[in-house]
Design an enzyme around this catalytic site. Structure first.
Site, PDB file in Angstrom:
ATOM      1  N   ASN B  68       0.864  -1.311  -0.145  1.00 28.97           N
ATOM      2  CA  ASN B  68      -0.037   0.101   0.027  1.00 28.97           C
ATOM      3  C   ASN B  68       0.811   1.379   0.053  1.00 28.97           C
ATOM      4  O   ASN B  68       2.043   1.371   0.546  1.00 28.97           O
ATOM      5  CB  ASN B  68      -0.960   0.048   1.058  1.00 28.97           C
ATOM      6  CG  ASN B  68      -0.232   0.700   2.510  1.00 28.97           C
ATOM      7  OD1 ASN B  68      -0.452   1.938   2.704  1.00 28.97           O
ATOM      8  ND2 ASN B  68       0.282  -0.270   3.189  1.00 28.97           N
ATOM      9  N   CYS B 128       6.743   5.020   8.769  1.00 29.97           N
ATOM     10  CA  CYS B 128       6.154   4.950   7.472  1.00 29.97           C
ATOM     11  C   CYS B 128       6.732   5.193   6.324  1.00 29.97           C
ATOM     12  O   CYS B 128       7.406   6.267   6.142  1.00 29.97           O
ATOM     13  CB  CYS B 128       4.964   6.138   7.554  1.00 29.97           C
ATOM     14  SG  CYS B 128       3.793   5.941   6.220  1.00 29.97           S
TER      15      CYS B 128
HETATM   16  C1  LIG Z   1      -3.493   0.462   4.335  1.00 32.15           C
HETATM   17  C2  LIG Z   1      -2.415   0.420   5.338  1.00 32.15           C
HETATM   18  C3  LIG Z   1      -2.365   1.719   5.946  1.00 32.15           C
HETATM   19  C4  LIG Z   1      -1.378   1.744   6.979  1.00 32.15           C
HETATM   20  N1  LIG Z   1      -1.198   2.904   7.620  1.00 32.15           N
HETATM   21  C5  LIG Z   1      -0.472   3.053   8.723  1.00 32.15           C
HETATM   22  C6  LIG Z   1      -0.376   4.330   9.480  1.00 32.15           C
HETATM   23  O1  LIG Z   1      -1.157   5.291   9.060  1.00 32.15           O
HETATM   24  N2  LIG Z   1       0.458   4.381  10.534  1.00 32.15           N
HETATM   25  C7  LIG Z   1       1.246   3.416  10.831  1.00 32.15           C
HETATM   26  O2  LIG Z   1       1.813   3.466  11.892  1.00 32.15           O
HETATM   27  N3  LIG Z   1       1.150   2.064  10.036  1.00 32.15           N
HETATM   28  C8  LIG Z   1       0.376   2.001   8.926  1.00 32.15           C
HETATM   29  N4  LIG Z   1       0.279   0.664   8.453  1.00 32.15           N
HETATM   30  C9  LIG Z   1       1.158  -0.291   8.877  1.00 32.15           C
HETATM   31  C10 LIG Z   1       0.287  -1.336   9.661  1.00 32.15           C
HETATM   32  O3  LIG Z   1      -0.245  -0.785  11.007  1.00 32.15           O
HETATM   33  C11 LIG Z   1       1.024  -2.479  10.235  1.00 32.15           C
HETATM   34  O4  LIG Z   1       2.222  -2.226  10.909  1.00 32.15           O
HETATM   35  C12 LIG Z   1       1.289  -3.276   8.856  1.00 32.15           C
HETATM   36  O5  LIG Z   1       0.722  -3.637   8.051  1.00 32.15           O
HETATM   37  C13 LIG Z   1       2.197  -4.895   9.489  1.00 32.15           C
HETATM   38  O6  LIG Z   1       0.943  -5.518   9.901  1.00 32.15           O
HETATM   39  P1  LIG Z   1      -0.294  -6.421   9.169  1.00 32.15           P
HETATM   40  O7  LIG Z   1       0.872  -7.556   8.535  1.00 32.15           O
HETATM   41  O8  LIG Z   1      -0.728  -7.160  10.407  1.00 32.15           O
HETATM   42  O9  LIG Z   1      -0.822  -5.516   8.457  1.00 32.15           O
HETATM   43  C14 LIG Z   1      -0.705   0.811   7.381  1.00 32.15           C
HETATM   44  C15 LIG Z   1      -0.885  -0.575   6.723  1.00 32.15           C
HETATM   45  C16 LIG Z   1      -1.610  -0.795   5.653  1.00 32.15           C
HETATM   46  C17 LIG Z   1      -1.755  -2.110   5.224  1.00 32.15           C
END
Ligand SMILES: Cc1cc2nc3c(=O)[nH]c(=O)nc-3n(C[C@H](O)[C@H](O)[C@H](O)COP(=O)(O)O)c2cc1C
Ligand SMILES: Cc1cc2nc3c(=O)[nH]c(=O)nc-3n(C[C@H](O)[C@H](O)[C@H](O)COP(=O)(O)OP(=O)(O)OC[C@H]3O[C@@H](n4cnc5c(N)ncnc54)[C@H](O)[C@@H]3O)c2cc1C
Ligand code: FES
Lengths: 270, 301
Positions: B68, B128
């Site tokens: 993303n 990020c």
């Molecule tokens: C669409 C999307 C938007 C995200 N936006 C943020 C954000 O605004 N701030 C943040 O700290 N992490 C953001 N993340 C990261 C997630 O919080 C997380 O750290 C990462 O996706 C790994 O975990 P997962 O595999 O369970 O998704 C985002 C992830 C996705 C997929």
């Protein structure tokens, strides 16, 4: 199941009760058959099938572990215990969907998005291109009784779909890009020709490839007619949470899944 | 059986927290189930001023994962406080505000502002990978991790969680730097930088060219990093990356996480959170533990 009971318990406590409220369903494939070289029509049996507004869509789970995202598809039709889709076999997800057989289970979230505004109108024009015709079918049926003219375009004669179904909903003009059947040219040209000859729709609805929607926007602007376009965008959640499906609407980011997918043509493609 | 965990004096009814950016502020999922089933919710990443995010395609699917490049679209901290926080506060779950910035002073000011509200904790995203300025630069070098943590901590009256990026040479060094800077906890991992291309059009799939990889495909990396960080620091760890089941969640706890976050799985399945919470006690039985805290860090390596 434990999950069910938590979902049921919590949903009872929800404040916003609407018959169109999105929900997650477990359905069972009733049929999944090829209707054109790259097109499948799939009917899914669903208990407590919700009401659906024309232009709403569903997110379908793909029966492949490595395809983690659900796929968005317009709702073609519904009844009390089933919902139907018409989809193009395109990539991994739709290939896997096309392999589902009657009796297989599938999870789907619906109804999603706002759909088309369907206030009373006496004359409406409906313009569809390719698989963009899908959400227009319920819309055309909604306007039964009004003067409905439908212009559906396809690349060529072998790509034509749902001709009979749309034919029953109003004055139907079949268009092909190569002229192998019906009107030779894009459906927006067929509509413009009718408008030149006196047809004065109060509103134009369109769903299809971007160039088609842009030309409907231009036509609507030239003729001072309201037009609504159903946009397509890559989606993650489909429910409004992840902000991956945004598009610019009147200069601001809107979520196609939750704020759309239908927007006023004057506010998009600027 | 006891699913409660405690981080910096804050009690979570269970260790499952919705991850930032995948859950909005909870409202949308509130149409499916009561988000209070969760132990906590981390808000969409907030900046001082509203941000529109990136143009073009923002998401692509990859094998067992997604990329993303939303680019931190958010309404800004003031709109969050006025319009979203009251909703989050109305839920019976820990409210975490996720904050991002592009300068030291951004982090100071946003932590100061959020400290005046009734959020329970602040999670500082220094990782990020999508924002060209800021973000990445703070999270990469241990010295700058320590510097931004120290600066933010001075203005922060809430427990401060520092969210670490995996796009670094040694994440244990960065976790230590956060601890030295005064972090009360660390969360990891954020997304891994990746890209997807279309061979036939010869174009990148994402509008921003690169994006952050998340979902099941990153779980092994996340587990490894949680373990490394567990051995390096003594502050609590919130583990995340690719969790889709309670079993995955408990694996992170075994490696040293006190709680976990679930991100991409919410995007893939709107009812994932109540399912995962519901699976917890069954998994605890299989592990033979009465309290989840027994598992934290207990990996026999
Ligand atoms: C669409 C999307 C938007 C995200 N936006 C943020 C954000 O605004 N701030 C943040 O700290 N992490 C953001 N993340 C990261 C997630 O919080 C997380 O750290 C990462 O996706 C790994 O975990 P997962 O595999 O369970 O998704 C985002 C992830 C996705 C997929
Ligand atoms: C609101 C909406 C309604 C739709 N209705 C229909 C319909 O009724 N019939 C139909 O055939 N198609 C429809 N589409 C397009 C359909 O979603 C895609 O063709 C499908 O997701 C492709 O999946 P795939 O795995 O075969 O392709 P891949 O290219 O392998 O998919 C990879 C990823 O890209 C996404 N993607 C690829 N193409 C599109 C696209 N054109 N639009 C959005 N996402 C895409 C997929 O969802 C998936 O996440 C609709 C799209 C939207 C947004
Ligand atoms: S797809 Fe997640 S907000 Fe539209």
């Amino acid at each position: 199941m434990r999950l069910r009971s938590i979902c049921a318990r919590t949903s009872r406590r929800l404040w916003r009760v609407s018959e169109y409220r999105m929900k997650d369903y477990t359905g069972e494939i009733v049929s999944n058959k090829q209707i054109a070289p790259d097109a499948f029509e799939m009917t899914v049996g669903v208990k407590d099938m919700p009401e659906v507004r024309p232009g709403q869509f569903a997110m379908l789970e793909v029966p492949r572990k490595d395809c983690v995202l659900r796929r968005p598809f317009g709702i073609l039709s519904r009844d009390e215990n089933s919902v139907s889709f018409l989809y193009r076999v395109k990539g991994n997800g739709t290939i896997a969907l096309s392999e589902l057989e009657a009796g297989d289970g599938i999870r789907l979230t619906m109804p999603l998005g706002n759909g088309f505004p369907t206030e009373k109108r006496s004359k409406v024009a409906i313009v569809g291109g390719g698989f963009g015709i899908v959400p227009l079918y319920l819309l055309a049926k909604e306007y039964r009784g009004a003067e409905v003219r439908i212009y559906n375009g396809f690349v060529n004669a072998s790509a034509v779909m749902l001709e009979r179904e749309f034919g029953k909903c109003g004055k139907f003009t079949l268009c092909t890009d190569d002229g192998s059947r019906g009107f030779h040219g894009y459906p927006v040209a067929a509509l413009e020709k009718d408008m030149d000859e006196g047809f004065a729709p109060e509103v134009i609805f369109c769903c299809g490839p971007t160039p088609l929607m842009k030309s409907v926007k231009a036509l609507a602007a030239r003729r001072g007619v309201k037009a609504y376009l159903s946009l397509e965008q890559r989606m993650g959640c489909g429910v409004g949470a992840c902000l991956t499906c945004t598009c610019k609407v009147a200069g601001h980011n809107k979520r196609v899944c939750k704020d759309g997918p239908v927007f006023d043509s004057a506010e998009v493609f600027e | 059986m006891n699913t409660e965990v405690n981080i910096c004096g804050i009690n979570f009814k269970n260790p499952i927290i919705a991850a930032s950016g995948t859950y909005g502020f909870g409202r949308e999922y509130g149409e499916f189930y009561d988000p209070s089933v969760l132990g906590g919710i981390s808000s969409k990443g907030l900046t001082l001023n509203p941000r529109v995010g990136n143009d073009g395609v923002r998401i692509a699917e990859t094998p067992s994962g997604i990329l993303n490049c939303v680019g931190l679209q958010n309404p800004g901290v003031e709109a969050f406080i006025a319009n979203e926080l009251p909703y989050m506060r109305g839920l019976d779950t820990v409210a975490i505000a996720n904050a991002a910035g592009s300068t030291l002073s951004d982090y100071e000011r946003i932590c100061e502002r959020l400290s005046e509200t009734d959020v329970d904790m602040i999670e500082m995203n220094i990782s990020c990978p999508n924002v060209k300025r800021g973000g990445m630069s703070f999270g990469v070098l241990p010295e700058s991790v320590e510097e931004v943590t120290r600066a933010a901590k001075k203005h922060c009256k809430k427990p401060l969680i520092v969210k670490l990026t995996p796009n670094v040479s040694n994440i244990a060094d960065n976790a230590r730097a956060a601890e030295n800077g005064g972090a009360d906890a660390v969360s990891l991992i954020n997304t891994l930088t990746g890209m997807a291309v279309d061979l036939y059009t010869r174009k990148p799939v994402l509008g921003n060219v690169t994006g952050g990889l998340s979902g099941p495909c990153i779980k092994p990396i996340a587990l490894r990093m949680v373990r490394e960080v567990y051995k390096a620091v003594s502050i609590p760890i919130i583990g995340l990356g690719g969790i889709t089941t309670a079993r995955d969640a408990l694996e992170f706890m075994l490696c040293g996480a006190t709680a976990v976050q679930i991100g991409t799985v919410n995007i893939c399945d709107p009812c994932a959170a109540p399912r995962i919470v519901g699976e917890l006690t069954e998994e605890m039985k299989k592990c033979g533990v009465e309290s989840l805290t027994e598992l934290i860090g207990a990996l026999d390596d």
